[in-house]
Design a protein around this motif. Structure first.
Motif, short mmCIF file in Angstrom:
data_model
loop_
_atom_site.label_atom_id
_atom_site.label_comp_id
_atom_site.label_asym_id
_atom_site.label_seq_id
_atom_site.Cartn_x
_atom_site.Cartn_y
_atom_site.Cartn_z
N PHE A 103 0.61 -1.29 0.03
CA PHE A 103 0.06 -0.09 0.09
C PHE A 103 0.88 1.29 -0.02
CE2 PHE A 103 -2.35 3.41 2.20
CZ PHE A 103 -3.31 3.38 1.26
N SER A 104 1.95 1.21 0.74
CA SER A 104 2.90 2.38 0.79
C SER A 104 3.38 2.75 -0.48
CB SER A 104 3.92 2.22 1.84
OG SER A 104 3.36 2.19 3.21
N LYS A 105 3.96 1.73 -1.33
CA LYS A 105 4.49 1.75 -2.56
C LYS A 105 3.38 2.28 -3.56
CE LYS A 105 8.06 -1.56 -2.52
NZ LYS A 105 8.52 -3.00 -3.00
N TRP A 106 2.03 2.00 -3.42
CA TRP A 106 0.97 2.40 -4.18
C TRP A 106 0.63 3.75 -4.06
CZ3 TRP A 106 -4.16 4.12 -3.12
CH2 TRP A 106 -4.73 4.31 -4.17
N ILE A 107 0.61 4.14 -2.74
CA ILE A 107 0.21 5.60 -2.30
C ILE A 107 1.41 6.39 -2.79
CG2 ILE A 107 1.17 5.60 0.11
CD1 ILE A 107 -2.31 6.79 -0.84
N GLU A 108 2.62 6.03 -2.63
CA GLU A 108 3.75 6.92 -3.12
C GLU A 108 3.59 7.31 -4.46
OE1 GLU A 108 8.59 6.30 -3.30
OE2 GLU A 108 7.59 5.77 -1.36
N THR A 157 2.14 11.00 -7.19
CA THR A 157 2.76 11.85 -7.96
C THR A 157 1.59 12.31 -9.19
OG1 THR A 157 3.09 9.56 -9.33
CG2 THR A 157 4.93 10.46 -8.02
N ILE A 158 0.42 11.66 -8.95
CA ILE A 158 -0.63 11.91 -10.00
C ILE A 158 -2.14 12.47 -9.14
CG2 ILE A 158 0.25 10.22 -11.68
CD1 ILE A 158 -1.96 8.43 -10.51
N ASP A 159 -2.02 12.52 -8.21
CA ASP A 159 -3.24 12.80 -7.27
C ASP A 159 -2.94 14.08 -6.36
OD1 ASP A 159 -5.57 13.07 -5.84
OD2 ASP A 159 -5.89 11.03 -5.47
N THR A 164 -1.10 14.01 -0.07
CA THR A 164 -0.05 15.04 0.39
C THR A 164 0.99 14.20 1.05
OG1 THR A 164 -1.31 15.57 2.31
CG2 THR A 164 -1.59 17.03 0.11
N PRO A 165 2.16 14.73 1.33
CA PRO A 165 3.28 14.44 2.39
C PRO A 165 2.68 14.25 3.81
CG PRO A 165 4.22 15.80 0.85
CD PRO A 165 2.75 15.79 0.52
N ALA A 202 0.48 10.64 7.99
CA ALA A 202 -0.36 10.15 9.00
C ALA A 202 -0.75 8.51 8.68
CB ALA A 202 -1.74 10.90 8.61
N ILE A 203 -0.87 8.16 7.46
CA ILE A 203 -1.23 6.94 7.09
C ILE A 203 -0.09 5.87 7.77
CG2 ILE A 203 -1.17 5.06 5.23
CD1 ILE A 203 -2.55 7.42 3.55
N ASN A 204 1.08 6.20 7.52
CA ASN A 204 2.32 5.53 8.03
C ASN A 204 2.27 5.65 9.35
OD1 ASN A 204 3.51 4.88 5.83
ND2 ASN A 204 4.68 6.46 5.45
N LYS A 205 2.07 6.65 10.25
CA LYS A 205 1.78 6.45 11.68
C LYS A 205 0.91 5.50 12.14
CE LYS A 205 0.10 9.59 15.41
NZ LYS A 205 -0.79 10.67 15.70
N TYR A 206 -0.40 5.57 11.51
CA TYR A 206 -1.44 4.66 12.14
C TYR A 206 -1.02 3.19 11.76
CZ TYR A 206 -4.17 8.49 13.92
OH TYR A 206 -4.61 9.50 14.56
N GLN A 207 -0.53 3.04 10.52
CA GLN A 207 0.31 1.46 10.36
C GLN A 207 1.17 1.07 11.19
OE1 GLN A 207 1.56 1.99 6.29
NE2 GLN A 207 -0.32 1.49 5.24
#
Length: 154
Positions: A117-122, A126-128, A132-133, A138-143
């Motif tokens: 998921f992290s690779k996908w969100i990264e 680039t296109i969405d 945002t960073p 925030a996603i990484n924090k909760y993971q």
């Protein structure tokens, strides 16, 4: 042979090894020596990866359950008071191993999914413009919180 060609050969060799092919045959197919294949197996952890791939959690749990069944049958057939007295402890230990396998397996699965998921969100960032960073942080924090709680780390 360039570094890129070498990496391609190594990648192909790993795929063939993981599929169960013998080292000698792999060496012939990717055009390297058998010693090189052996070195890659040892230094890159291919043996462990193939073993992990071939022995699944359900298989391990089933083997443990069969061990428990065999143990109970043997103890009951023996009518030995010492064996009967120690049965509860052995069963508790085997049950704890099964519980740990299930718990750790779920955490490993979660980590693998989170990494994908992290690779996908990264890539998505680039296109969405909505990705945002700050959102990624925030996603990484909760993971991370989820993984540490599941592993019992505080």
């Amino acid at each position: 042979m360039t570094k890129a060609e070498n990496e391609k050969r190594k990648s192909l060799a790993r795929s063939l090894y993981m599929a169960g092919m013998e080292q000698t045959e792999i060496a012939e197919k990717v055009d390297v020596s058998r010693v090189t294949i052996s070195k890659w197996c040892n230094t890159e952890g291919w043996k462990e990866a193939r073993a992990a791939k071939n022995v699944t959690r359900p298989e391990l749990v089933n083997k443990l359950l069969l061990t428990i069944d065999t143990l109970i049958t043997q103890v009951n057939a023996s009518e030995d008071p010492t064996l009967i007295a120690g049965l509860g402890d052995k069963l508790a230990k085997l049950s704890a191993v099964i519980d740990k396998l299930d718990k750790k397996a779920n955490v490993v699965d979660a980590i693998e999914v989170f990494m994908a998921f992290s690779k996908w969100i990264e890539f998505r960032s680039t296109i969405d413009p909505e990705v945002t960073p700050e959102l990624i942080k925030a996603i990484n924090k909760y993971q991370d919180m989820y993984i540490t709680e599941q592993m019992g780390i505080k």
